[in-house]
Design a protein around this motif. Structure first.
Motif, PDB file in Angstrom:
ATOM      1  N   ILE A 324       0.855  -1.188   0.000  1.00  0.00           N
ATOM      2  CA  ILE A 324       0.000   0.000   0.000  1.00  0.00           C
ATOM      3  C   ILE A 324       0.889   1.235   0.000  1.00  0.00           C
ATOM      4  O   ILE A 324       1.879   1.304   0.735  1.00  0.00           O
ATOM      5  N   GLY A 325       0.522   2.221  -0.801  1.00  0.00           N
ATOM      6  CA  GLY A 325       1.252   3.485  -0.811  1.00  0.00           C
ATOM      7  C   GLY A 325       0.299   4.636  -1.052  1.00  0.00           C
ATOM      8  O   GLY A 325      -0.744   4.475  -1.703  1.00  0.00           O
ATOM      9  N   GLY A 326       0.625   5.786  -0.524  1.00  0.00           N
ATOM     10  CA  GLY A 326      -0.232   6.940  -0.733  1.00  0.00           C
ATOM     11  C   GLY A 326       0.362   8.189  -0.134  1.00  0.00           C
ATOM     12  O   GLY A 326       1.365   8.148   0.596  1.00  0.00           O
ATOM     13  N   PHE A 327      -0.227   9.337  -0.468  1.00  0.00           N
ATOM     14  CA  PHE A 327       0.198  10.597   0.126  1.00  0.00           C
ATOM     15  C   PHE A 327      -1.035  11.454   0.387  1.00  0.00           C
ATOM     16  O   PHE A 327      -2.033  11.393  -0.337  1.00  0.00           O
ATOM     17  N   PHE A 328      -0.969  12.242   1.464  1.00  0.00           N
ATOM     18  CA  PHE A 328      -2.103  13.046   1.899  1.00  0.00           C
ATOM     19  C   PHE A 328      -1.614  14.402   2.390  1.00  0.00           C
ATOM     20  O   PHE A 328      -0.536  14.510   2.990  1.00  0.00           O
ATOM     21  N   LEU A 329      -2.418  15.411   2.136  1.00  0.00           N
ATOM     22  CA  LEU A 329      -2.268  16.665   2.857  1.00  0.00           C
ATOM     23  C   LEU A 329      -3.011  16.501   4.173  1.00  0.00           C
ATOM     24  O   LEU A 329      -4.208  16.214   4.182  1.00  0.00           O
ATOM     25  N   LYS A 330      -2.305  16.662   5.262  1.00  0.00           N
ATOM     26  CA  LYS A 330      -2.855  16.304   6.572  1.00  0.00           C
ATOM     27  C   LYS A 330      -2.725  17.474   7.539  1.00  0.00           C
ATOM     28  O   LYS A 330      -1.705  18.180   7.547  1.00  0.00           O
TER      29      LYS A 330
END
Length: 335
Positions: A324-330
């Motif tokens: 699993i991979g991902g990126f978020f503005l958090k």
């Protein structure tokens, strides 16, 4: 009996949360009166993944419309005292997308909810070695149907292949926790109990491999699989560049004494990197790997980039790791 078990799991979680928050209130009141030295640190964050593009009357090769949405929620509540600690973490990640005017609707990209709790008591003079109890529960929120759609697209209407508490993974691990500093810890349990539970009878009976292996790893003819084994959890966390970059890596390994001990399961290896942007706003990169020898995964056998299971398609189920991979503005908050 199965309903009672599920109900007991829910009630146990509610009781644990009630106890935690009730204790927080009691300790906060005691602090104001100057009678307690225990400290709670509470925080959390939420991130959004929203993307969309539209095209009408496209030229050849111009593309197709897409809409996708998702989110990440994390929450922590950690208590530290002179001789003990209690760390609690909630992680929820959910994402779905729709490509073009797909008559089947939205496909799920990711859906998991994980609750982890560990309590420890100091057993040495310097406060680096603790006897501890680690617990974990993991499930998903939304129903999933064939093709990872959020609704049933099959003509036979075969029903969901996964939903809340189907499956549910529970771990309970007593052991020793070594914390030489604030950045690194090693937890080992020689007798860790692990159970996979599938609350829905129909989902529990879905066989996916020629040997009868069930879709979610439960035993044939049962709604669960109970394991007793050895567990190792290694965690590293630190901050760099004047606290503008933070790194957290957690590796959770498990070996089952009762069967195939040589097949070490990677319960999860989760890595996150946060880049501070401005006043609590961060860019979070997430990568996770899972492997369980009892749970089959969908594999791209003919290397066409698709993960589709259905009539007329080659058998793509097998044993292997999930990535699993991902990126978020958090946005992070401290309570």
């Amino acid at each position: 009996m199965k309903f009672k078990f599920t109900l007991c799991c829910v009630l146990a979680c509610l009781c644990l949360n009630y106890h935690a928050f009730a204790q927080i209130n009691v300790e906060d009141a005691a602090k104001k009166m100057g009678g307690d030295t225990m400290r709670w640190t509470k925080g959390g964050g939420f991130g959004l993944d929203l993307a969309g593009s539209g095209i009408r009357n496209p030229r050849s090769g111009a593309g197709i419309g897409r809409i996708g949405f998702g989110g990440l929620i994390t929450a922590t509540a950690n208590r530290k005292a002179a001789k003990s600690y209690w760390d609690n973490t909630l992680t929820l990640q959910l994402a779905a997308q729709r490509i073009g005017r797909d008559i089947n609707g939205f496909q799920k990209n990711l859906d998991f909810t994980r609750i982890n709790s560990r309590a420890g008591w100091k057993i040495d003079s310097v406060g680096k070695l603790f006897v501890a109890l680690d617990g974990l529960a993991e499930t998903q929120l939304l129903k999933t149907f064939t093709g990872n759609y959020l609704n049933d697209t099959t003509t036979a209407k075969v029903g969901a292949i996964a939903k809340l508490f189907s499956p549910l993974k529970i771990q309970l691990s007593p052991g020793l926790d070594y914390r030489p500093n604030a950045h690194f810890s090693i937890f080992y349990s020689p007798a860790s109990l692990q159970m996979t539970y599938v609350g829905d009878d129909r989902i529990a009976n879905i066989a996916i491999l020629p040997d009868g292996t069930r879709l979610h790893g439960n035993e044939i003819g049962k709604n669960n699989r109970t394991e007793l084994g050895s567990r190792l959890i290694v965690k590293y966390e630190n901050k760099y560049l004047k606290d503008r970059v933070s790194v957290v890596s957690v590796l959770n390994l498990y070996g089952n004494y009762l069967a195939d001990f040589q097949n070490i399961d990677v319960t999860f290896w989760r890595n996150t990197i946060n880049f501070a942007i401005y006043k609590g706003l961060t860019l979070e990169l997430v990568g996770e790997m899972n492997y369980d020898n009892d749970i089959p995964v969908s594999k791209d056998i003919n290397k066409d980039g698709r993960y589709e299971i259905g009539a007329g398609l080659p058998d793509r189920w097998g044993r292997g790791g999930q990535y699993i991979g991902g990126f978020f503005l958090k946005y992070n908050v401290i309570l």
